[in-house]
Structures are given as structure tokens and as C-alpha cells.
Design an enzyme around this catalytic site. Sequence first.
Site, PDB file in Angstrom:
ATOM      1  N   LYS A  15       2.632  11.437  -1.472  1.00 26.77           N
ATOM      2  CA  LYS A  15       2.666  12.118  -2.805  1.00 26.77           C
ATOM      3  C   LYS A  15       1.451  13.262  -2.805  1.00 26.77           C
ATOM      4  O   LYS A  15       1.618  14.298  -3.245  1.00 26.77           O
ATOM      5  CB  LYS A  15       2.715  11.109  -3.996  1.00 26.77           C
ATOM      6  CG  LYS A  15       3.644  10.320  -3.856  1.00 26.77           C
ATOM      7  CD  LYS A  15       3.837   9.274  -5.045  1.00 26.77           C
ATOM      8  CE  LYS A  15       2.679   8.536  -5.302  1.00 26.77           C
ATOM      9  NZ  LYS A  15       2.547   7.373  -4.191  1.00 26.77           N
ATOM     10  N   ARG A  90       3.188   4.507 -13.977  1.00 26.40           N
ATOM     11  CA  ARG A  90       3.443   3.522 -13.169  1.00 26.40           C
ATOM     12  C   ARG A  90       3.840   2.319 -13.751  1.00 26.40           C
ATOM     13  O   ARG A  90       4.310   1.522 -12.967  1.00 26.40           O
ATOM     14  CB  ARG A  90       1.959   3.133 -12.695  1.00 26.40           C
ATOM     15  CG  ARG A  90       1.744   3.585 -11.106  1.00 26.40           C
ATOM     16  CD  ARG A  90       0.380   3.090 -10.842  1.00 26.40           C
ATOM     17  NE  ARG A  90       0.197   2.849  -9.459  1.00 26.40           N
ATOM     18  CZ  ARG A  90      -0.629   3.969  -8.569  1.00 26.40           C
ATOM     19  NH1 ARG A  90      -0.790   5.247  -9.264  1.00 26.40           N
ATOM     20  NH2 ARG A  90      -0.712   3.740  -7.478  1.00 26.40           N
ATOM     21  N   ARG A 129      -5.075   5.738   7.153  1.00 21.50           N
ATOM     22  CA  ARG A 129      -6.041   6.396   6.225  1.00 21.50           C
ATOM     23  C   ARG A 129      -7.127   5.620   5.771  1.00 21.50           C
ATOM     24  O   ARG A 129      -8.236   6.328   5.761  1.00 21.50           O
ATOM     25  CB  ARG A 129      -5.132   6.630   4.904  1.00 21.50           C
ATOM     26  CG  ARG A 129      -5.901   7.462   3.735  1.00 21.50           C
ATOM     27  CD  ARG A 129      -5.034   7.764   2.677  1.00 21.50           C
ATOM     28  NE  ARG A 129      -4.893   6.430   1.853  1.00 21.50           N
ATOM     29  CZ  ARG A 129      -4.042   6.481   0.742  1.00 21.50           C
ATOM     30  NH1 ARG A 129      -3.336   7.547   0.445  1.00 21.50           N
ATOM     31  NH2 ARG A 129      -3.916   5.368   0.096  1.00 21.50           N
ATOM     32  N   ARG A 135     -11.238   3.937   1.917  1.00 19.53           N
ATOM     33  CA  ARG A 135     -11.153   3.593   0.643  1.00 19.53           C
ATOM     34  C   ARG A 135     -10.923   2.107   0.389  1.00 19.53           C
ATOM     35  O   ARG A 135     -10.432   1.356   1.158  1.00 19.53           O
ATOM     36  CB  ARG A 135      -9.618   4.226   0.138  1.00 19.53           C
ATOM     37  CG  ARG A 135      -9.474   5.299  -0.771  1.00 19.53           C
ATOM     38  CD  ARG A 135      -8.212   5.780  -0.903  1.00 19.53           C
ATOM     39  NE  ARG A 135      -7.324   4.753  -1.771  1.00 19.53           N
ATOM     40  CZ  ARG A 135      -6.152   5.114  -2.267  1.00 19.53           C
ATOM     41  NH1 ARG A 135      -5.775   6.494  -2.425  1.00 19.53           N
ATOM     42  NH2 ARG A 135      -5.444   4.252  -2.973  1.00 19.53           N
ATOM     43  N   ARG A 146      -0.850  -4.333  -3.455  1.00 22.34           N
ATOM     44  CA  ARG A 146      -0.169  -2.982  -4.147  1.00 22.34           C
ATOM     45  C   ARG A 146       1.322  -2.539  -4.038  1.00 22.34           C
ATOM     46  O   ARG A 146       1.663  -2.116  -5.138  1.00 22.34           O
ATOM     47  CB  ARG A 146      -1.123  -1.598  -3.478  1.00 22.34           C
ATOM     48  CG  ARG A 146      -2.177  -1.657  -4.415  1.00 22.34           C
ATOM     49  CD  ARG A 146      -3.590  -0.724  -3.339  1.00 22.34           C
ATOM     50  NE  ARG A 146      -2.981   0.439  -3.181  1.00 22.34           N
ATOM     51  CZ  ARG A 146      -3.308   1.155  -1.861  1.00 22.34           C
ATOM     52  NH1 ARG A 146      -4.107   0.661  -0.922  1.00 22.34           N
ATOM     53  NH2 ARG A 146      -3.008   2.417  -1.391  1.00 22.34           N
TER      54      ARG A 146
HETATM   55  P1  ADP Z   1      -1.673   4.747  -3.849  1.00 17.97           P
HETATM   56  O1  ADP Z   1      -1.901   4.931  -2.888  1.00 17.97           O
HETATM   57  O2  ADP Z   1      -1.485   3.065  -4.261  1.00 17.97           O
HETATM   58  O3  ADP Z   1      -0.409   5.602  -4.625  1.00 17.97           O
HETATM   59  P2  ADP Z   1      -3.596   5.638  -6.067  1.00 17.97           P
HETATM   60  O4  ADP Z   1      -4.511   6.589  -5.572  1.00 17.97           O
HETATM   61  O5  ADP Z   1      -2.480   6.369  -6.809  1.00 17.97           O
HETATM   62  O6  ADP Z   1      -3.038   4.727  -5.115  1.00 17.97           O
HETATM   63  O7  ADP Z   1      -4.020   4.612  -7.216  1.00 17.97           O
HETATM   64  C1  ADP Z   1      -5.151   3.829  -6.743  1.00 17.97           C
HETATM   65  C2  ADP Z   1      -5.474   2.753  -7.716  1.00 17.97           C
HETATM   66  O8  ADP Z   1      -5.798   3.469  -8.921  1.00 17.97           O
HETATM   67  C3  ADP Z   1      -4.032   1.779  -7.955  1.00 17.97           C
HETATM   68  O9  ADP Z   1      -3.951   0.786  -7.090  1.00 17.97           O
HETATM   69  C4  ADP Z   1      -4.433   1.295  -9.379  1.00 17.97           C
HETATM   70  O10 ADP Z   1      -5.212   0.367  -9.422  1.00 17.97           O
HETATM   71  C5  ADP Z   1      -5.127   2.514 -10.052  1.00 17.97           C
HETATM   72  N1  ADP Z   1      -4.339   3.481 -11.083  1.00 17.97           N
HETATM   73  C6  ADP Z   1      -3.850   4.700 -10.662  1.00 17.97           C
HETATM   74  N2  ADP Z   1      -3.113   5.155 -11.266  1.00 17.97           N
HETATM   75  C7  ADP Z   1      -2.653   4.364 -12.406  1.00 17.97           C
HETATM   76  C8  ADP Z   1      -1.820   4.182 -13.372  1.00 17.97           C
HETATM   77  N3  ADP Z   1      -1.082   5.234 -13.652  1.00 17.97           N
HETATM   78  N4  ADP Z   1      -2.041   3.002 -14.171  1.00 17.97           N
HETATM   79  C9  ADP Z   1      -2.621   1.912 -13.777  1.00 17.97           C
HETATM   80  N5  ADP Z   1      -3.527   1.961 -12.671  1.00 17.97           N
HETATM   81  C10 ADP Z   1      -3.699   3.093 -12.019  1.00 17.97           C
END
Ligand code: ADP
Length: 191
Positions: A15, A90, A129, A135, A146
Site C-alpha cells: 500500500k 482499520r 523489509r 522496523r 498483525r
Molecule cells: P502495516 O505494515 O501493518 O500495514 P502500518 O505501518 O500501517 O503497518 O501500521 C503499523 C502499526 O501502527 C499497526 O500495527 C498499529 O499498531 C498502528 N496503527 C496504524 N494505523 C492504525 C489505525 N488506523 N488504528 C490503530 N492502530 C494503527
Amino acid sequence: MTLDILLLGPPGAGKGTQAKRIEDDHAIPQISTGDMLREAIAGRGALGKEVAPIVERGDLVPDKLIVAVMRDRLERADTNGGFILDGFPRTIPQAEALDEMLEAIKRSLAVVFEFELDQDEAVERLLGRAAEEGRIDDDPEVIRHRFFVWREQTLPLTEHYRSQGVHVTIDAHQSVEDVYGVIAAELSRHS
Ligand code: ADP
């Protein structure tokens, strides 16, 4: 005309990569809640301290908190022409909050792209990654968690957006170029 776009899909689906390309081509900002939270954590302020242990475990931060963050973000003038949401909403309550925020400014999502990817392939990409970026939540145990959280809390959004008639599915096993080709073709109908 405004171009409000939402990207959905499991962790590792690409994404963020596609959001950056849309941002370049359409001059609308990528809004990544994951990036925003990681910046807050790196800045060591009150928000960062509160969310750090949650992000580290791979859990979702509370809806109320992230909705407040997004409300502020969407008020900034750079979103006047549109935005690309990556990582928000989410959960169903977050999606409902977004519907309300958009309704209040008389806007609606032009398109929701849902990236579909097998978990095995996604995990492989995330582990790659992790090696590159280090990360904190790209460790195998946390990645598994996750996915669990995504399936339980985020997957139900598919139905929410299907019923809004703006939902487009993309096979994310394709190359970055081919995925972007699908996106560009769809967006050409909106600009
Ligand atoms: P991913 O690689 O899982 O898509 P993101 O970079 O989007 O990861 O998000 C990393 C973390 O940030 C999530 O695992 C969560 O802990 C937190 N997070 C991100 N966006 C949200 C959201 N909209 N609601 C709740 N937690 C979020």
C-alpha cells in the site's frame, strides 16, 4: 475536483509503495497512520510514549486516539484537493468516524482499492523489509499477530466499502508496475 482515495489490504501488500506513486502523479498527500505513529514514537512526546508499546506488540492503538489524530490531519489545507489514506481506517468504528468526517465536509471516497495477497507472500515481503529497515514490529511473532488483528478487525471493512459501491479489488501478487497500472487506469476515470 477532489480525489479522496483509500487503500486497504493486509500488512506487506504494498500500500505504501503505491500510495507514493499516486501522490507523485496526482499531487495529493499520502496519509499513512503507521508513518505518523512511528514519527510520534521517534519524537518521544506524550502521544509517542502512549502508543509505543501498542505498536511494538502489533496491536491497534485505540480508535478514539487515532480518530483524533486523523481529524487534525484532514483539517490541514494540503488535503483540499484530496488524499490517499494508507492504514486508516482499520476498524469498523474508524470507518464510521471517517464516513462522518467526510460527510461533514461534503466529500466522499472516490475509490477504495483493496490489495489482495496471500499471507505467505506478505510475510516473506515483511521479513525482507525487516532486514532492510529494522522496523520494531517486523519480527516474525509480531507479524503473525498483525495478521490476526487484520483478519479480525480490518477485513470486515471490505463489506463496508463494497456496500458503498466504490470498492476495487487488486491482485497484489503482480509487480509494482502492474499494480500501479490497474490503479492508474481506474483513476483516469476520476480526473
Ligand atoms: P502495516 O505494515 O501493518 O500495514 P502500518 O505501518 O500501517 O503497518 O501500521 C503499523 C502499526 O501502527 C499497526 O500495527 C498499529 O499498531 C498502528 N496503527 C496504524 N494505523 C492504525 C489505525 N488506523 N488504528 C490503530 N492502530 C494503527
